[in-house]
Design a protein around this motif. Structure first.
Motif, PDB file in Angstrom:
ATOM      1  N   VAL A   9       0.874  -1.127   0.040  1.00  0.00           N
ATOM      2  CA  VAL A   9       0.046   0.065  -0.178  1.00  0.00           C
ATOM      3  C   VAL A   9       0.958   1.202  -0.121  1.00  0.00           C
ATOM      4  N   ASP A  10       2.103   1.297   0.823  1.00  0.00           N
ATOM      5  CA  ASP A  10       2.828   2.342   0.913  1.00  0.00           C
ATOM      6  C   ASP A  10       3.378   2.528  -0.714  1.00  0.00           C
ATOM      7  N   ALA A  11       3.966   1.516  -1.440  1.00  0.00           N
ATOM      8  CA  ALA A  11       4.277   1.483  -2.634  1.00  0.00           C
ATOM      9  C   ALA A  11       3.230   2.066  -3.682  1.00  0.00           C
ATOM     10  N   TYR A  12       2.094   1.693  -3.411  1.00  0.00           N
ATOM     11  CA  TYR A  12       0.788   2.398  -4.468  1.00  0.00           C
ATOM     12  C   TYR A  12       0.809   3.614  -3.881  1.00  0.00           C
ATOM     13  N   ILE A  13       1.000   4.142  -2.908  1.00  0.00           N
ATOM     14  CA  ILE A  13       0.696   5.562  -2.400  1.00  0.00           C
ATOM     15  C   ILE A  13       1.645   6.325  -3.235  1.00  0.00           C
ATOM     16  N   PRO A 195      -0.992  21.877  30.190  1.00  0.00           N
ATOM     17  CA  PRO A 195      -1.897  23.127  29.658  1.00  0.00           C
ATOM     18  C   PRO A 195      -1.042  23.924  28.364  1.00  0.00           C
ATOM     19  N   ARG A 196       0.211  23.587  28.356  1.00  0.00           N
ATOM     20  CA  ARG A 196       1.005  24.178  27.279  1.00  0.00           C
ATOM     21  C   ARG A 196       1.000  23.500  25.958  1.00  0.00           C
ATOM     22  N   ILE A 197       0.051  22.432  25.850  1.00  0.00           N
ATOM     23  CA  ILE A 197       0.287  21.928  24.480  1.00  0.00           C
ATOM     24  C   ILE A 197      -0.818  21.147  24.223  1.00  0.00           C
ATOM     25  N   ASP A 198      -1.391  21.143  23.074  1.00  0.00           N
ATOM     26  CA  ASP A 198      -2.423  20.426  22.904  1.00  0.00           C
ATOM     27  C   ASP A 198      -2.087  19.138  21.928  1.00  0.00           C
ATOM     28  N   ALA A 199      -2.250  17.967  22.039  1.00  0.00           N
ATOM     29  CA  ALA A 199      -1.706  16.761  21.259  1.00  0.00           C
ATOM     30  C   ALA A 199      -2.639  15.535  21.142  1.00  0.00           C
ATOM     31  N   THR A 200      -2.122  14.949  20.042  1.00  0.00           N
ATOM     32  CA  THR A 200      -2.973  13.635  19.910  1.00  0.00           C
ATOM     33  C   THR A 200      -1.842  12.634  19.322  1.00  0.00           C
ATOM     34  N   ALA A 201      -2.115  11.195  19.106  1.00  0.00           N
ATOM     35  CA  ALA A 201      -1.092  10.554  18.314  1.00  0.00           C
ATOM     36  C   ALA A 201      -2.041   9.568  17.630  1.00  0.00           C
ATOM     37  N   VAL A 202      -1.167   9.318  16.337  1.00  0.00           N
ATOM     38  CA  VAL A 202      -2.186   8.429  15.268  1.00  0.00           C
ATOM     39  C   VAL A 202      -1.221   7.253  15.048  1.00  0.00           C
ATOM     40  N   GLN A 203      -1.675   6.123  15.069  1.00  0.00           N
ATOM     41  CA  GLN A 203      -1.092   4.767  14.864  1.00  0.00           C
ATOM     42  C   GLN A 203      -0.872   4.610  13.310  1.00  0.00           C
ATOM     43  N   THR A 204       0.332   4.173  12.656  1.00  0.00           N
ATOM     44  CA  THR A 204       0.335   4.003  11.358  1.00  0.00           C
ATOM     45  C   THR A 204       0.886   2.548  11.057  1.00  0.00           C
ATOM     46  N   VAL A 205       0.899   1.852   9.906  1.00  0.00           N
ATOM     47  CA  VAL A 205       1.371   1.005   9.283  1.00  0.00           C
ATOM     48  C   VAL A 205       2.010   1.233   7.860  1.00  0.00           C
ATOM     49  N   GLY A 206       2.766   0.249   7.565  1.00  0.00           N
ATOM     50  CA  GLY A 206       3.575   0.519   6.136  1.00  0.00           C
ATOM     51  C   GLY A 206       4.892  -0.147   6.080  1.00  0.00           C
ATOM     52  N   VAL A 207       5.739   0.437   5.372  1.00  0.00           N
ATOM     53  CA  VAL A 207       7.211  -0.082   5.543  1.00  0.00           C
ATOM     54  C   VAL A 207       7.846   0.265   6.802  1.00  0.00           C
ATOM     55  N   LYS A 208       7.279   0.824   7.577  1.00  0.00           N
ATOM     56  CA  LYS A 208       8.037   1.059   8.702  1.00  0.00           C
ATOM     57  C   LYS A 208       7.341   0.324   9.798  1.00  0.00           C
ATOM     58  N   LYS A 209       6.536  -0.549   9.182  1.00  0.00           N
ATOM     59  CA  LYS A 209       5.840  -1.486  10.221  1.00  0.00           C
ATOM     60  C   LYS A 209       4.640  -1.113  11.000  1.00  0.00           C
ATOM     61  N   TRP A 210       4.641  -1.266  12.350  1.00  0.00           N
ATOM     62  CA  TRP A 210       3.577  -0.774  13.037  1.00  0.00           C
ATOM     63  C   TRP A 210       4.047   0.290  14.028  1.00  0.00           C
ATOM     64  N   ASP A 211       3.781   1.334  13.946  1.00  0.00           N
ATOM     65  CA  ASP A 211       4.341   2.613  14.699  1.00  0.00           C
ATOM     66  C   ASP A 211       3.229   3.688  14.776  1.00  0.00           C
ATOM     67  N   GLY A 212       3.721   4.872  14.880  1.00  0.00           N
ATOM     68  CA  GLY A 212       2.844   5.930  14.817  1.00  0.00           C
ATOM     69  C   GLY A 212       3.491   7.312  15.202  1.00  0.00           C
ATOM     70  N   PHE A 213       2.757   8.291  15.132  1.00  0.00           N
ATOM     71  CA  PHE A 213       3.453   9.657  15.378  1.00  0.00           C
ATOM     72  C   PHE A 213       2.615  10.615  16.243  1.00  0.00           C
ATOM     73  N   LEU A 214       3.230  11.370  16.888  1.00  0.00           N
ATOM     74  CA  LEU A 214       2.454  12.393  17.794  1.00  0.00           C
ATOM     75  C   LEU A 214       2.616  13.895  17.147  1.00  0.00           C
ATOM     76  N   LEU A 215       1.237  14.269  17.111  1.00  0.00           N
ATOM     77  CA  LEU A 215       1.150  15.989  16.394  1.00  0.00           C
ATOM     78  C   LEU A 215       0.613  16.799  17.683  1.00  0.00           C
ATOM     79  N   ALA A 216       1.311  17.825  17.610  1.00  0.00           N
ATOM     80  CA  ALA A 216       0.924  18.493  18.720  1.00  0.00           C
ATOM     81  C   ALA A 216       0.758  20.207  18.419  1.00  0.00           C
ATOM     82  N   ARG A 217       0.195  20.864  18.810  1.00  0.00           N
ATOM     83  CA  ARG A 217       0.346  22.328  18.505  1.00  0.00           C
ATOM     84  C   ARG A 217       0.515  23.084  19.976  1.00  0.00           C
ATOM     85  N   LEU A 218       1.261  24.078  20.115  1.00  0.00           N
ATOM     86  CA  LEU A 218       1.433  24.865  21.475  1.00  0.00           C
ATOM     87  C   LEU A 218       0.473  25.950  21.611  1.00  0.00           C
ATOM     88  N   CYS A 219      -0.033  25.821  22.748  1.00  0.00           N
ATOM     89  CA  CYS A 219      -1.191  26.730  23.286  1.00  0.00           C
ATOM     90  C   CYS A 219      -0.800  28.263  23.340  1.00  0.00           C
TER      91      CYS A 219
END
Length: 219
Positions: A9-13, A195-219
């Motif tokens: 799927v990563d290759a297709y993308i 309170p300084r930061i608003d964050a979430t994390a998203v799981q990912t799969v692909g050529v990097k296997k099963w992992d994920g990244f954290l995405l945040a915005r400073l308040c």
């Protein structure tokens, strides 16, 4: 669904949305030639960083963990003409490889590679212009400290992305003695209710296997 399918799927993308990129392909090839560990972000993740940095209107980007400069190329490409990436790398040989890759990609003038322990480099950066975007992909043991530094060095509204925060589900194991998992759990513990930061994390799969990244915005 299994790992070969994830990679397919990563290759297709990549075929449909990224296409061939000689500079990025050359950087990965040179990294392999120089025997750097194959732990760069995937092409789809690199394009995600590029788009996130552009969406954030980033002019001043901080990267913690340069390796061979593959992700650095993606980030530098997202900048306007007067933008700049400051990237921190502990290993001089890795920094030399990254410098060569950036020169070959025509981006050396946009990137400031600083070699040394990232904790020391970050402490020395107090008073510099604030960052609009921060990407963290270094030793996982330092994740909490790196994000804390990014909060102090970023402007209000800045974007922070942290890679490898799922560890194939390892973050669920409180008994793990893997320092990478301990460091990642410490990051989640630090951010919970901060309170300084608003964050979430998203799981990912692909050529990097099963992992994920954290995405945040400073308040």
């Amino acid at each position: 669904m299994n790992e070969p399918t994830w990679s397919a799927v990563d290759a297709y993308i990549g075929d449909k949305l990224l296409g061939d990129d000689p500079a990025l392909s050359a950087a990965l090839a040179y990294n392999r030639e120089q025997e750097l560990p194959p732990i760069d972000v995937s092409p789809a993740q690199g394009k995600m960083l590029f788009l996130l940095a552009q969406m954030a209107g980033a002019r001043h980007i901080l990267e913690i963990g340069t390796l061979g400069g593959y992700s650095t190329i993606w980030l530098a490409r997202a900048l306007p003409d007067d933008g700049r990436v400051v990237t921190l790398e502990i290993d001089q040989r890795h920094a030399d490889v990254a410098r060569t890759n950036l020169e070959q990609a025509g981006l050396a003038d946009k990137v400031d590679i600083r070699v040394g322990d990232a904790h020391d480099s970050l402490a020395a950066m107090v008073g510099e212009p604030p960052f609009d975007f921060v990407f963290i992909d270094a030793d996982k043991q330092g994740n909490a400290a790196y994000v804390d530094a990014a909060i102090r060095l970023g402007r209000r509204g800045a974007t922070i992305v942290v890679d490898n925060v799922v560890r194939e589900g390892g973050i669920l194991d409180p008994a793990s003695d893997d320092p990478r998992i301990e460091g990642t759990r410490a990051l989640f513990d630090m951010l919970a209710g901060d309170p300084r930061i608003d964050a979430t994390a998203v799981q990912t799969v692909g050529v990097k296997k099963w992992d994920g990244f954290l995405l945040a915005r400073l308040c």
